[in-house]
Design an enzyme around this catalytic site. Structure first.
Site, PDB file in Angstrom:
ATOM      1  CG  ASP A 184      28.452  44.420  44.295  1.00 54.19           C
ATOM      2  OD1 ASP A 184      29.360  43.577  44.210  1.00 54.19           O
ATOM      3  OD2 ASP A 184      28.166  45.194  43.367  1.00 54.19           O
ATOM      4  CG  HIS A 185      31.821  39.704  45.935  1.00 54.25           C
ATOM      5  ND1 HIS A 185      30.925  39.318  44.969  1.00 54.25           N
ATOM      6  CD2 HIS A 185      33.039  39.631  45.357  1.00 54.25           C
ATOM      7  CE1 HIS A 185      31.562  39.012  43.866  1.00 54.25           C
ATOM      8  NE2 HIS A 185      32.843  39.196  44.063  1.00 54.25           N
ATOM      9  CG  HIS A 247      30.186  42.853  40.496  1.00 51.18           C
ATOM     10  ND1 HIS A 247      29.642  42.838  41.758  1.00 51.18           N
ATOM     11  CD2 HIS A 247      30.301  41.556  40.141  1.00 51.18           C
ATOM     12  CE1 HIS A 247      29.436  41.594  42.141  1.00 51.18           C
ATOM     13  NE2 HIS A 247      29.829  40.801  41.169  1.00 51.18           N
TER      14      HIS A 247
END
Length: 495
Positions: A184-185, A247
């Site tokens: 998950d960036h 996110h």
């Protein structure tokens, strides 16, 4: 600074002709290379089904670096040396020959380096290829050393709880959990990583981080862009699956987690998972009371005309998919009992903004004539990288007059060097075998459990309470109403 890796590293990117590779992965790897963070012996195998000219392929990747790298245009000599490490393999992900060819290249690399090194396999592909590629890596014994070999899987990780569980079981039969990096960036962003340091290294805040002193928390991720070319994917996903389940839920965990016993990947992931397990489950009645969904209509963003969501390419003209979602939830544990957490995300909104707001309670000391504004802690993730504390101060002069002021920590002021991109941190962590910023299987499933009652309710009542908001605005009025009586409006960074 992390010690430089000594193990040779073979990096394989499946989906090498995709946008993610050109915009994020190759620029990140190039930046790690020029900053001497990659091992001396490394190679990058780029796998995709298209037949390409090698020079044209490398030039296209160079164009991506020149356009998207935080360090600007590549130095010609450094690029030339880096580009020599890039090898393109044309092959169908579903065909055994592709993996036979890749195995030959990996064996050749091992022979050249005289050492079996790290193997990282990055799945920059559509979800339908995850199991196909994983099965082939397992069958051809390309990723069979638990201590050295890793796979990196992009979101979405499943489309609901059942598919996430199925995918977890599938991967667990073929790889050890420590080999699986669910990326998950958002967790690689510098400001997000700094939240843990801010909380647990500064004792002045941690004693206040609870229900006694905090009134409510807002987590807001607004996007200016619409769905663009992603209409085919997005119409089967929506804001809840695309943003909140991963996110925003991860941001919630970092804000609300208990202090782990040590800065250790498993202890940190245990603490995050515990937060999601403590989220109060939604009933169908709760969904329509505490969750807002909406869809953008035609409008303007930055003076550019934006069509309605239903007019976007590959989107059904009768779609009820939400492009905006906001919710109020509670965490039923001793620290957070009764404190509402508000989360909001949407597309085609006024501006790009990712912020976390910790709103403290009103001061119990009522000795001043002026209204006292409660303290507020702002953590801005993007576009500004900032931590700001709002507090009351006396205005200079002969009278006791109060005015709220802000004490700011700005990254660009404190640190002159450019900050690493999220993918740089995450890719380096994979090569180092550090899973701290990656989701474990039970974390993924716990996040899906939180949102599944909402998904199921919306599926049962597909059009009920689907609001509309004009593109270029901050979303529907109902999302603001959701905040009452805790706040009059969502916090917004100034335009």
């Amino acid at each position: 600074m992390k010690p430089k890796k000594v193990f040779p590293s073979a990096i394989t990117i499946f989906g090498a002709k995709g946008d993610l590779t050109r915009r994020k992965l190759i620029p990140a790897l190039y930046n790690l290379y020029i900053e001497n963070r990659l091992p001396e012996a490394f190679t990058i195998y780029c796998v995709d089904f298209l037949t390409v000219d090698m020079d044209a392929f490398r030039n296209d990747l160079l164009g991506g670096i020149n356009e998207f790298s935080r360090n600007g245009k590549a130095d010609p000599k450094q690029w030339e040396t880096f580009a020599e490490r890039i090898c393109y393999l044309q092959g169908d992900f579903t065909h055994p020959d592709t993996y036979t060819q890749l195995k030959s290249k990996l064996d050749e690399f091992d022979m050249k380096t005289e050492k079996r090194g790290i193997r990282m396999f990055y799945f920059a592909v559509a979800p339908r290829f995850i199991e196909v590629i994983a099965e082939a890596l397992y069958t051809h014994k390309l990723c069979n050393k638990a201590a050295l070999d890793r796979i990196v899987v992009e979101k979405p990780f499943g489309s609901d709880l059942n598919t996430a569980k199925k995918l977890n079981r599938f991967l667990a039969k073929r790889f050890a959990e420590k080999q699986i990096y669910r990326i998950d960036h958002y967790l690689g962003k510098e400001t997000v990583q700094n939240i843990m340091a801010f909380r647990f290294a500064n004792y002045v805040f941690e004693p206040l981080w609870n229900k006694k002193y905090i009134d409510h928390v807002q987590i807001s991720v607004a996007e200016q862009v619409g769905v663009g070319k992603r209409g085919g994917y997005y119409d089967s996903s929506g804001a809840l699956r695309d943003m909140i389940q991963n996110h925003l839920m991860q941001l919630l965990c970092i804000v609300a987690m208990e202090c782990p016993g040590a800065y250790d990947a498993e202890k940190i992931r245990d603490a995050k998972t515990k937060v999601m397990k403590d989220v109060r489950p939604f009933t169908p009645t709760d969904v329509f009371k505490n969750v807002i969904r909406a869809q953008y209509t035609a409008g303007e963003v930055n003076s550019a005309v934006v069509p309605s969501y239903r007019e976007e390419a590959q989107v059904s003209s009768k779609s009820n998919t939400e492009t905006f979602a906001a919710m109020r939830l509670f965490i039923d544990n001793e620290r957070w009992e009764g404190v509402p957490f508000f989360m909001r995300t949407g597309k085609s909104m006024t501006r790009q903004s990712s912020v976390i707001v910790i709103q403290f309670k009103d001061s119990p000391h009522k000795i001043f004539k002026d209204d006292v504004v409660p303290n507020r802690l702002l953590i801005s993730i993007q576009p500004e990288l900032e931590i700001s504390l709002l507090f009351e101060s006396k205005v200079p002069g002969l009278d006791m007059k109060l005015l709220p002021v802000e004490m700011d920590f700005m990254y660009q002021d404190a640190y002159k060097e450019s900050l690493p991109e999220a993918y740089e941190a995450l890719l380096l962590d994979v090569l180092e075998g550090d899973a701290t910023l990656f989701m474990r299987a039970d974390q993924v499933e716990a996040a899906w459990k939180v949102v599944m009652p909402i998904i199921d309710t919306w599926k049962k009542y597909p059009a009920k309470q689907l609001r509309l908001y004009k593109a270029g605005t901050w979303g529907p009025d109902a999302a603001t109403t959701l905040l009452k009586p805790y706040a009059k409006d969502w916090f917004r960074l100034s335009n």
